[in-house]
Design a protein around this motif. Sequence first.
Motif, PDB file in Angstrom:
ATOM      1  N   ALA A   1      -8.779   1.564  -1.818  1.00 57.77           N
ATOM      2  CA  ALA A   1      -8.295   1.272  -0.462  1.00 57.77           C
ATOM      3  C   ALA A   1      -7.267   2.310  -0.021  1.00 57.77           C
ATOM      4  O   ALA A   1      -7.279   2.768   1.124  1.00 57.77           O
ATOM      5  N   ALA A   2      -6.365   2.691  -0.923  1.00 61.74           N
ATOM      6  CA  ALA A   2      -5.333   3.661  -0.562  1.00 61.74           C
ATOM      7  C   ALA A   2      -5.974   5.007  -0.214  1.00 61.74           C
ATOM      8  O   ALA A   2      -5.578   5.668   0.750  1.00 61.74           O
TER       9      ALA A   2
ATOM     10  N   VAL B   1       0.516   5.428   0.984  1.00 63.75           N
ATOM     11  CA  VAL B   1      -0.285   5.594   2.202  1.00 63.75           C
ATOM     12  C   VAL B   1       0.218   4.675   3.307  1.00 63.75           C
ATOM     13  O   VAL B   1       0.896   3.674   3.048  1.00 63.75           O
TER      14      VAL B   1
ATOM     15  N   MET C   1       0.835  -1.203   0.000  1.00 65.66           N
ATOM     16  CA  MET C   1       0.000   0.000   0.000  1.00 65.66           C
ATOM     17  C   MET C   1       0.869   1.252   0.000  1.00 65.66           C
ATOM     18  O   MET C   1       0.514   2.265  -0.586  1.00 65.66           O
TER      19      MET C   1
ATOM     20  N   GLN D   1      -5.020 -10.705  -2.576  1.00 65.91           N
ATOM     21  CA  GLN D   1      -5.036 -12.144  -2.280  1.00 65.91           C
ATOM     22  C   GLN D   1      -6.002 -12.516  -1.158  1.00 65.91           C
ATOM     23  O   GLN D   1      -6.430 -13.658  -1.075  1.00 65.91           O
ATOM     24  N   CYS D   2      -6.290 -11.578  -0.247  1.00 62.25           N
ATOM     25  CA  CYS D   2      -7.028 -11.973   0.963  1.00 62.25           C
ATOM     26  C   CYS D   2      -8.514 -11.654   0.901  1.00 62.25           C
ATOM     27  O   CYS D   2      -9.281 -12.195   1.681  1.00 62.25           O
ATOM     28  N   TYR D   3      -8.933 -10.784   0.012  1.00 61.12           N
ATOM     29  CA  TYR D   3     -10.348 -10.460  -0.183  1.00 61.12           C
ATOM     30  C   TYR D   3     -11.013  -9.848   1.055  1.00 61.12           C
ATOM     31  O   TYR D   3     -12.223  -9.871   1.182  1.00 61.12           O
ATOM     32  N   GLU D   4     -10.193  -9.316   1.953  1.00 58.19           N
ATOM     33  CA  GLU D   4     -10.777  -8.669   3.134  1.00 58.19           C
ATOM     34  C   GLU D   4     -11.304  -7.283   2.805  1.00 58.19           C
ATOM     35  O   GLU D   4     -12.122  -6.743   3.513  1.00 58.19           O
TER      36      GLU D   4
ATOM     37  N   ALA E   1      -8.675  -3.399   4.204  1.00 61.84           N
ATOM     38  CA  ALA E   1      -7.531  -3.958   3.482  1.00 61.84           C
ATOM     39  C   ALA E   1      -6.592  -4.666   4.457  1.00 61.84           C
ATOM     40  O   ALA E   1      -6.326  -4.185   5.550  1.00 61.84           O
ATOM     41  N   PHE E   2      -6.091  -5.807   4.060  1.00 62.77           N
ATOM     42  CA  PHE E   2      -5.180  -6.574   4.910  1.00 62.77           C
ATOM     43  C   PHE E   2      -3.912  -6.943   4.141  1.00 62.77           C
ATOM     44  O   PHE E   2      -2.822  -6.546   4.502  1.00 62.77           O
ATOM     45  N   CYS E   3      -4.046  -7.679   3.047  1.00 60.99           N
ATOM     46  CA  CYS E   3      -2.842  -8.129   2.322  1.00 60.99           C
ATOM     47  C   CYS E   3      -2.354  -7.089   1.325  1.00 60.99           C
ATOM     48  O   CYS E   3      -1.190  -7.100   0.942  1.00 60.99           O
ATOM     49  N   GLY E   4      -3.245  -6.214   0.892  1.00 63.45           N
ATOM     50  CA  GLY E   4      -2.856  -5.127   0.000  1.00 63.45           C
ATOM     51  C   GLY E   4      -2.513  -5.545  -1.419  1.00 63.45           C
ATOM     52  O   GLY E   4      -2.164  -4.696  -2.238  1.00 63.45           O
ATOM     53  N   ILE E   5      -2.606  -6.821  -1.740  1.00 64.36           N
ATOM     54  CA  ILE E   5      -2.213  -7.260  -3.093  1.00 64.36           C
ATOM     55  C   ILE E   5      -3.274  -8.139  -3.751  1.00 64.36           C
ATOM     56  O   ILE E   5      -2.992  -8.899  -4.666  1.00 64.36           O
TER      57      ILE E   5
ATOM     58  N   LEU F   1      -7.401  -3.226  -5.352  1.00 63.18           N
ATOM     59  CA  LEU F   1      -7.050  -3.364  -6.770  1.00 63.18           C
ATOM     60  C   LEU F   1      -7.768  -2.342  -7.652  1.00 63.18           C
ATOM     61  O   LEU F   1      -7.289  -2.008  -8.734  1.00 63.18           O
TER      62      LEU F   1
ATOM     63  N   THR G   1      -5.003 -17.180   3.212  1.00 63.84           N
ATOM     64  CA  THR G   1      -4.662 -16.512   4.460  1.00 63.84           C
ATOM     65  C   THR G   1      -4.580 -17.488   5.629  1.00 63.84           C
ATOM     66  O   THR G   1      -3.699 -17.372   6.472  1.00 63.84           O
TER      67      THR G   1
END
Lengths: 384, 541, 104
Positions: free
Chosen positions: C35-36, B221, B215, C64-67, C58-62, C82, B496
Amino acid sequence: MRSASDVIVVGAGVVGAACAYYAARAGLSVTVLDRGPVAGGTTGSGEGNLLVSDKEPGPELELALFSCKLWQELAELLPRGVEYEPKGGLVVARDEPGMAALRTFAAGQEKAGVTVREVAADRLPDLEPHLAPGLAGGFHYPQDAQVMPALAAAHLLRASGAEVRLGPGEEVAGLLTGPGGAVRGVRTASGALYAPHVVNAAGAWGGEFARLAGVLLPVLPRRGFVLVTEPLPRVVRHKVYGADYIADVASGSAALQTSLVIEGTRAGPVLIGASRERVGFDRTLSVEAVRRLATGATELFPVLAGVRTMRTYAGFRPYLPDHLPAIGADARVPGLLHACGHEGAGIGLAPATGRIIADVLTGTQPPLDIGPFDPARFEPGGSR
Amino acid sequence: MGMRDLASESAGFDNAPAGCGGDGAGPVGDVGNGAQVVPGRPDRLGSAAEAQSDPSGAEVRPADGDEPYDLAVVGAGPAGLAGAVTGAELGLRVALLDLSDRIGGQFYRQPAAALRATHPERLHHDWEAFADLRRRLEASGVAHLAGHHVWTVERVEGGAEWAVHAVTGADGGEERPVRVRARAVLLATGAYERQLPFPGWTLPGVVGAGGAQAMLKGGLVLPGKRVVVAGSGPLLLAVASSLAEAGAEVPAVIEASGYLGYARRPRALAANPHKLAEAVTHGAVLLRHRVALRTRSAVTEVHGAERVEAVTVARLDEQWRPLPGTGRRIACDALAVGHGLIPGIELATTLGCATRRTPDGARALVLDARQETSVRGLWAAGEPGGIGGAQLARTEGELAARAVAARLGRNPGPGGRVRQLKSRRTRLRTFAEAMATTHAPGPGWTGWLSDDTEVCRCEEVSAGRVREAVQDYGARDARTVKLLTRAGMGWCQGRTCGAAVSCLSGDPEPPSERRPFTTPVPLGVLAALPPTPPLPETHRG
Amino acid sequence: MARTPRELAGARPDPAFEITLDGRPVTALPGQSVAAALWAAGILSWRTTREGGRPRGAFCGIGQCYECLAVINGVPNRRACLVPAGAGDAVTTQEGHGHAGLGV
């Protein structure tokens, strides 16, 4: 010498679990073996179909009707976690000839004891509001139900109180026999286990097990893919499938066939099955099978076009050439019983199979004629 | 035996083919200088302009009937970039597919173009290597297919070709299917972060360490003003120093392992001085920002009502068991946490590629000396073969591209270069193994879980339910736990929670990492795929 | 020496624009993901879970985690990490599966 029991069940899938459950309920001590985990084979890949609607009148339908009743009983006894849902099935036809064929099929089923109701085209939205317009009509089967297969197997096993031995060390390497060829137990990687009865509930690997026991039982895998969508609210209420599904179930073709069964689950995802093809135990993803399933699903339920598929899984339906399971004692090897070859209906037929096995073990008359399921029927020269 | 067989197999790749000229034993980075390397554009290069649509809306590149690409590279990180540019420089027609709009992958993730960063290198280490790859990519004829999320790879044309299936379009937006045909595929799919759950880890403000880094690099950020960095692995130091440089206060880096592991493997370290230099750079930054490094410790609980307010840090024993009475609270408004990386190998496992267990209990692809997987025609480079960092990834990417060229009957370049790459790979892999061993999660970590700690975030499955499935219902592996509890069945497909669930299930084997769809695909997109006749019976397993 | 990520990277973006989260204005820079932009505004959650209704972001930021799933311009289950933010984008907190409207 390791522990001895009255019966050893080979296979910890739903059929093995049901055999263990009913045998234990009949007072027998049971050991269940599996080289993998609980529900590690076809059970873990199943959608949990408890169907009468797809079966033509005959021995399998009789077995299914009996099994559906047993599932109702089990649903009361087992925790809610098994996700039993008497949701009913809906078979739809695209055109009038399709409807006519279904009508004839349904009439025969009704005579055999199936509850079925014709649904006119304009009444389909009452049952399934998201169904595509323009279908010719359908038939509603309230007896069709669903269960979460892996949970059902795990809960049945636990309720049976059987000794459960799992893992690579429990793979059966051979059958132990005594004088006259009668079963004395099994030999596994970790030693011998003794019992006067051994039940082959090895599912798609049932043919392999039969070979170990020195008998012919031509169980072959018929691969199927199921697509699983993202979690949704209840979008599909019934098991909805197209008329061609019935033809494909009964077919012996090796080629890829995709006839649709679409259904919601209590957990949220919609399941879209099922392709059928004979390719051995090959799990490689078939994009063509996936494409056909997606095409069919979005034609029947256009709302699904924007819904995402999260995963797909392959399972191997254990089928026998005449599409009937092998259930009962094997006349060729005293003490050996079979409970496998249920093709895509194993979840549904498991309780009835377990009950029959328990009856045979205890010398009780089974509640229906099990002649058609004779495991020795594929022996060259016919059944003995 | 035909010409191709000669070039690809016997004459070899291990030794410079007789016809290739020169020993090629130049200094590092001589690629493109040698006369053997074909510079510029080979004819009939794939490019975006070549893309064709069919009436169904599914795009097929190259169009059906045309020659397939020689090589499709999946992933535009260090490994993929090195593979793609090397391949193009050797005369191959190359397609490079990547999820992101910009090249670089996770390691070289850059701010979006519109952010107009004048100093992107300040967010990175080893930027010059990336800049070199970027220049070479621009000069090459590689068809860079940005924004292409590959969901599966399949064998087509009786096994002679591959079809790489991707979706394009913003996530959940106007997605379309694209099918790229190629004679060889190089998987450079990177890695994702390993997470081990702990009480409170679902609270907003707890983010992946790699997530915080991504991020920051991509969106400029931060998750908070005062960020604790915790978990295990060398990434933590990099993350902490980036966060601190970008203005976050980082009260502490909490590392579950000791760093003694490296000292016990002096040879691996001595052979890789740049790794030491990297650590020293991070160390200097951390020192300058007064960041405390606490080893043999872990965040065992997060506190806060709506979001993170503080964490409890406890000392660990050698097995990662928290030592009672050692808990100390650190106030913070965010926690960046991760326990190493897991190779992204799903595209390969779906095709049946063999895997191995890594020293830190993950699964990586088994690769031969030429980076080929156990499935012929399918190569991999970088993290999928085991976590090893960007330099190793670049080395393997180049090596793989040279092997592909050899297989396709092209000149793989000077044998000396290949030998040099191989020896560098060996050296870096040795270090990577030492690193993995040092930071391998200890089995005692489960000691900080309470029964109500959520393990699977997607399906909200607690540690207690996982333990029940194991103790009472015969689950012995992650798959059975999944079937019985839904842990790992949700949106992320167990990425995860997979490591944690596998550990809790008592399975000595790492999770299988089988995910036939590596990203969710709308049913409408699948329905729009071009029909393909299934392979004839004889080609099936 | 307090610094910001923008200063560190020497970012000179075009003028910022506005998106909304549940109707409330949030400033975004061109190029930032949804998210940013939300993180920049100090917002860390924009989804509640299906079972427990708990907040997530946001958790994984890439991807992959779909949070970080959010409803963006009416479409649910989009990964905010994304999806690039666009001027005027309406982001709404996603409740559970985000498809309540499809239920029958």
